[in-house]
Structures are given as structure tokens and as C-alpha cells.
Design a protein around this motif. Structure first.
Motif, PDB file in Angstrom:
ATOM      1  N   SER A 148      40.112  25.460  30.227  1.00 46.94           N
ATOM      2  CA  SER A 148      38.678  26.147  30.098  1.00 46.94           C
ATOM      3  C   SER A 148      37.978  25.940  31.551  1.00 46.94           C
ATOM      4  N   LEU A 149      38.518  25.188  32.428  1.00 49.53           N
ATOM      5  CA  LEU A 149      37.950  25.046  33.840  1.00 49.53           C
ATOM      6  C   LEU A 149      38.481  26.255  34.684  1.00 49.53           C
ATOM      7  N   PHE A 150      39.727  26.428  34.486  1.00 44.98           N
ATOM      8  CA  PHE A 150      40.525  27.571  35.129  1.00 44.98           C
ATOM      9  C   PHE A 150      41.423  28.357  34.556  1.00 44.98           C
ATOM     10  N   ARG A 151      41.729  29.593  34.827  1.00 47.58           N
ATOM     11  CA  ARG A 151      42.523  30.327  34.114  1.00 47.58           C
ATOM     12  C   ARG A 151      43.556  31.191  35.253  1.00 47.58           C
ATOM     13  N   LEU A 152      44.803  31.125  34.673  1.00 43.73           N
ATOM     14  CA  LEU A 152      45.979  31.788  35.268  1.00 43.73           C
ATOM     15  C   LEU A 152      46.299  32.770  34.813  1.00 43.73           C
ATOM     16  N   TYR A 153      46.373  34.030  35.844  1.00 49.66           N
ATOM     17  CA  TYR A 153      46.662  35.400  35.409  1.00 49.66           C
ATOM     18  C   TYR A 153      48.114  35.879  36.234  1.00 49.66           C
ATOM     19  N   GLU A 154      48.740  36.852  35.310  1.00 53.12           N
ATOM     20  CA  GLU A 154      49.845  37.442  36.065  1.00 53.12           C
ATOM     21  C   GLU A 154      48.962  38.734  36.323  1.00 53.12           C
ATOM     22  N   VAL A 155      49.332  39.216  37.686  1.00 58.50           N
ATOM     23  CA  VAL A 155      48.979  40.485  38.259  1.00 58.50           C
ATOM     24  C   VAL A 155      49.915  41.131  39.037  1.00 58.50           C
ATOM     25  N   ASN A 156      49.795  42.482  39.298  1.00 58.72           N
ATOM     26  CA  ASN A 156      50.532  43.235  40.185  1.00 58.72           C
ATOM     27  C   ASN A 156      50.289  43.077  41.700  1.00 58.72           C
ATOM     28  N   GLY A 157      50.703  42.007  42.242  1.00 53.53           N
ATOM     29  CA  GLY A 157      50.588  41.730  43.678  1.00 53.53           C
ATOM     30  C   GLY A 157      49.332  40.994  43.717  1.00 53.53           C
ATOM     31  N   ALA A 158      49.479  39.337  43.687  1.00 48.76           N
ATOM     32  CA  ALA A 158      48.429  38.534  43.746  1.00 48.76           C
ATOM     33  C   ALA A 158      47.557  38.733  45.207  1.00 48.76           C
ATOM     34  N   SER A 159      48.457  39.016  46.121  1.00 55.43           N
ATOM     35  CA  SER A 159      47.571  38.946  47.754  1.00 55.43           C
ATOM     36  C   SER A 159      46.606  40.082  47.758  1.00 55.43           C
ATOM     37  N   ALA A 160      47.137  41.247  47.054  1.00 53.72           N
ATOM     38  CA  ALA A 160      46.335  42.452  47.019  1.00 53.72           C
ATOM     39  C   ALA A 160      45.125  42.391  46.177  1.00 53.72           C
ATOM     40  N   TRP A 161      45.599  41.566  45.055  1.00 55.15           N
ATOM     41  CA  TRP A 161      44.243  41.098  44.225  1.00 55.15           C
ATOM     42  C   TRP A 161      43.059  40.025  44.822  1.00 55.15           C
ATOM     43  N   GLN A 162      43.860  39.203  45.748  1.00 52.72           N
ATOM     44  CA  GLN A 162      42.739  38.328  46.431  1.00 52.72           C
ATOM     45  C   GLN A 162      41.941  39.062  47.329  1.00 52.72           C
ATOM     46  N   ASP A 163      42.707  39.983  48.098  1.00 54.70           N
ATOM     47  CA  ASP A 163      41.871  40.815  49.001  1.00 54.70           C
ATOM     48  C   ASP A 163      40.849  41.766  48.590  1.00 54.70           C
ATOM     49  N   ARG A 164      41.252  42.252  47.373  1.00 58.96           N
ATOM     50  CA  ARG A 164      40.255  42.962  46.877  1.00 58.96           C
ATOM     51  C   ARG A 164      38.977  42.349  46.032  1.00 58.96           C
ATOM     52  N   LEU A 165      39.205  40.973  45.490  1.00 59.21           N
ATOM     53  CA  LEU A 165      38.398  40.283  45.249  1.00 59.21           C
ATOM     54  C   LEU A 165      37.393  40.000  46.401  1.00 59.21           C
ATOM     55  N   ALA A 166      38.079  39.523  47.421  1.00 56.78           N
ATOM     56  CA  ALA A 166      37.536  39.056  48.875  1.00 56.78           C
ATOM     57  C   ALA A 166      36.519  39.933  49.502  1.00 56.78           C
ATOM     58  N   ARG A 167      36.700  41.175  49.179  1.00 54.00           N
ATOM     59  CA  ARG A 167      35.856  42.202  49.791  1.00 54.00           C
ATOM     60  C   ARG A 167      34.669  42.042  49.094  1.00 54.00           C
ATOM     61  N   HIS A 168      34.636  41.826  47.958  1.00 54.71           N
ATOM     62  CA  HIS A 168      33.230  41.675  47.211  1.00 54.71           C
ATOM     63  C   HIS A 168      32.710  40.110  47.419  1.00 54.71           C
ATOM     64  N   HIS A 169      33.183  39.524  48.253  1.00 58.40           N
ATOM     65  CA  HIS A 169      32.834  37.985  48.525  1.00 58.40           C
ATOM     66  C   HIS A 169      33.239  37.193  47.411  1.00 58.40           C
ATOM     67  N   VAL A 170      34.286  37.448  46.666  1.00 60.59           N
ATOM     68  CA  VAL A 170      34.588  36.505  45.498  1.00 60.59           C
ATOM     69  C   VAL A 170      36.102  35.836  45.771  1.00 60.59           C
ATOM     70  N   TRP A 171      36.111  34.416  46.023  1.00 59.57           N
ATOM     71  CA  TRP A 171      37.286  33.927  46.384  1.00 59.57           C
ATOM     72  C   TRP A 171      38.349  33.277  45.488  1.00 59.57           C
ATOM     73  N   SER A 172      39.555  33.654  45.416  1.00 60.85           N
ATOM     74  CA  SER A 172      40.418  33.223  44.324  1.00 60.85           C
ATOM     75  C   SER A 172      41.459  32.665  44.965  1.00 60.85           C
ATOM     76  N   ARG A 209      29.140  40.256  39.335  1.00 66.69           N
ATOM     77  CA  ARG A 209      29.857  40.620  40.809  1.00 66.69           C
ATOM     78  C   ARG A 209      31.273  40.393  40.489  1.00 66.69           C
ATOM     79  N   LEU A 210      31.822  39.677  39.697  1.00 64.91           N
ATOM     80  CA  LEU A 210      33.125  39.391  39.443  1.00 64.91           C
ATOM     81  C   LEU A 210      33.793  40.610  38.774  1.00 64.91           C
ATOM     82  N   GLU A 211      32.932  40.986  37.707  1.00 59.99           N
ATOM     83  CA  GLU A 211      33.363  42.222  37.093  1.00 59.99           C
ATOM     84  C   GLU A 211      33.467  43.451  37.796  1.00 59.99           C
ATOM     85  N   ARG A 212      32.583  43.563  38.718  1.00 57.85           N
ATOM     86  CA  ARG A 212      32.785  44.984  39.794  1.00 57.85           C
ATOM     87  C   ARG A 212      33.914  44.714  40.663  1.00 57.85           C
TER      88      ARG A 212
END
Length: 332
Positions: A280-304, A326-329
Motif C-alpha cells: 500500500s506504499l507502492f504499486r507495480l504495474y505491467e504496461v506496454n513500454g515502461a520507458s514510454a510510460w515514464q516519459d509520458r508521465l514526466a512530461r507532466h512532471h510526474v516521476w516514476s 495531475r497524475l490522472e491527466r
């Protein structure tokens, strides 16, 4: 566990390497690429409670005097009560669990160690620096399990430990305060066993740098001698004593963390991710391209957090109350 992770495990060599260290954080590097000041960012790359224990007012002496021996004893007594430490077990506090992790491999002569992975890689780095090598059961002298595991949240049971007996058994419970009933604290009565506790994560005060080692009194005594006097700062002793004695805050925090982690799962699965595990302090997800997801979140200044051994795993900590929108957006 996906095929890529299984392949990583089967290819692991028998030499521990400090080159395999990677961590959450690294916000300065993210800012260099995506801009913004630190206050502009949501750093969700760690597993620290965003709703920290309220820091009490401190006396001037907490800052100006050497840490008091009674203050140290009070913290250890509070820790024994909070974690229900067996009377036979020893306990020592230090300036962060990482300090203890670095010291533990030096408690016995080096040999081979079993560290089931993928997991928190500072353990492997610490054993490597003390001349150890990776091994396999039943020939190893030492074993390390992270409970619950980082990053997938796996819980261990005594019967599932790689070695039924070892000269040194390290059980890292840095994230176990959200699941106290799962703790293996009773194993601290076994010879050669040490359980680690991290204060900063559950109480959300990582900057205090406080951790505990609990277990075999002989090993704990050696650790205490090597840490020397004043191993914990006076302000940390005062704050930790209040926090460890506040059972209601801990209960309320667990409820809130559970609710927020469920909310995070709903947000991420709606955005197309699949839940792998976590706490309940961190969650691990399976996504289609982790690096692409990290970059997409980072463009909104959310670091993963992503991992060098998986192209599809993305880990997120919980956002503070003002960060959900912000995370949801960013996720959508």
C-alpha cells in the motif's frame, strides 16, 4: 512474474556487482530532461508515505547537545513495543536502514549468499563489497529476503526461505509496517537472524535517516560496537519515540494507505495498466513500454520508477492529496 523477469533470473551470474545498483529518486536528472523546479514535480519513484507523521516541536537541546543515552534507550523500548520484539532478541538503531545493510555482510566470514530477486539491489552491493559471491541453496552461508519484496510485494513465510538454516539470515522488513500481521519478527530468536526495519517509509520521514536491526543478540552487539556512539541524531530520537508510541496514528495511516493504493490501482487500470503487485506504499504495474510510460508521465512532471531488467514494469508511489488530478491527466 513475466517471462522477461524469469529470463533475467536464470541468466544471473555468480558474482555480485555494484554496477547493478539502481534506485528511485533521481529527480535532478529528470528535471534536466523535462524541466521544472523540484516543487513542480510529483516524485512517485519511491515508496514513502506522502502523509507523514506530524513532526513535534523539538527542544533546543535536541539540536545543540550530543544525543542523550536515555533518549536512545527510550526509542529502543518504543520500538520493542511497536514491533512486538521477542525479549531474547537484541535491537540497535542507526542513521537509516542503508547503514545497517552496508554493515551486515561483515558480521561473518564471506562465502556465498542467496538473494532471491529481482529485489532491492543494495543488499547484493553490500555483500559484494565485503567479498561475498552469489550462490545457491543448500551450499550458501547466508541468505537475504526482502519482505514484502520490492518491487512486487511478495510476502515470505518461514518455510519458504531458501535455506532452512544459515550462518546469517537477513529479513528486510522496510515496507512491512503496512502489513504488521505478516511480520517475521518471531524469527529474531533464531541464531544468525536479523530483521531490518526502516522508519522513514511508513512514517513518511525519510530525511530523518533512521533504521533498526533486530535479532541475534551476538550479531546485534557487534553491530552496535561498529556503529559507535551517537549513531542516531538527537532530533531523530525525539521524533521517533513519539511516532512509535502513537498507535492510533499508525492504525489510521494503514487505513488511508490502503484506500489510496486502491484508488491508484483504479486510476492506472483505467489508463490501460495491469496490476502486478506491490504494497500500500507502492504499486507495480505491467504496461506496454515502461520507458514510454515514464516519459509520458514526466512530461507532466510526474516521476516514476522503471527497472533495467524489465521493459514492461512501472512502479508508482502514492501521490499527495494535491497530486491526484495531475497524475490522472498524465496517465490518460
Amino acid at each position: 512474474m513475466n517471462k522477461q523477469i524469469n529470463a533475467h533470473l536464470s541468466d544471473m551470474d555468480h558474482t555480485l556487482s555494484v554496477d547493478k545498483r539502481d534506485h528511485g529518486g533521481g529527480l535532478d536528472a529528470a528535471r534536466a530532461t523535462f524541466g521544472g523546479s523540484r516543487r513542480d514535480w510529483l516524485d512517485l519513484s519511491t515508496g514513502i508515505n506522502p502523509h507523514h507523521f506530524p513532526v513535534p516541536d523539538l527542544a533546543q537541546a535536541d539540536w545543540t547537545a550530543l544525543p542523550d543515552e536515555n533518549a536512545y534507550k527510550n526509542v529502543l523500548q518504543a520500538a520493542r513495543r511497536f514491533w512486538r520484539v521477542p525479549a531474547q532478541a537484541g535491537i540497535v538503531a542507526a542513521a537509516g536502514a542503508s547503514v545497517l545493510i552496508a554493515q551486515l555482510p561483515g558480521l561473518i566470514e564471506p562465502g556465498s549468499v542467496v538473494i532471491p530477486g529481482p529485489t532491492y539491489n543494495e543488499h547484493a552491493a553490500a555483500f559484494y563489497s565485503h567479498g561475498w559471491r552469489t550462490g545457491a541453496a543448500p551450499d550458501a552461508k547466508a541468505q537475504v529476503v526482502v519482505h514484502p519484496n520490492n518491487p512486487d510485494g511478495r510476502l515470505w513465510r518461514e518455510k519458504d526461505l531458501p535455506l532452512p538454516k544459515a550462518d546469517l539470515t537477513v529479513i528486510d522488513e522496510s515496507f512491512c509496517d503496512v502489513q504488521p500481521d505478516a511480520s517475521l519478527i518471531d524469527l529474531t530468536t533464531r541464531p544468525g537472524t536479523v530483521v531490518l526495519k526502516s522508519f522513514g517509509k511508513f512514517w513518511g520521514l525519510a530525511g530523518m535517516r533512521l533504521g533498526f536491526a533486530i535479532g541475534d543478540p551476538t550479531l546485534i552487539a557487534v553491530l552496535r560496537d561498529r556503529l559507535g556512539p551517537w549513531a542516531v541524531a538527537g532530533p531523530a530520537l525525539r521524533i521517533a519515540a513519539e511516532a512509535l508510541n502513537d498507535a492510533k496514528w499508525a492504525t489510521d495511516a494503514r487505513i488511508r494507505l490502503t484506500e489510496d493504493s486502491q484508488r491508484l490501482d483504479t486510476l492506472m487500470t483505467t489508463a490501460g495498466a495491469s496490476v502486478v503487485g506491490g504494497t500500500s506504499l507502492f504499486r507495480l504495474y505491467e504496461v506496454n513500454g515502461a520507458s514510454a510510460w515514464q516519459d509520458r508521465l514526466a512530461r507532466h512532471h510526474v516521476w516514476s520508477r522503471i527497472f533495467p531488467y524489465s521493459d514492461t514494469w512501472l512502479r508508482l508511489g502514492l501521490p499527495p492529496a494535491h497530486g491526484w488530478d495531475r497524475l490522472e491527466r498524465a496517465a490518460r
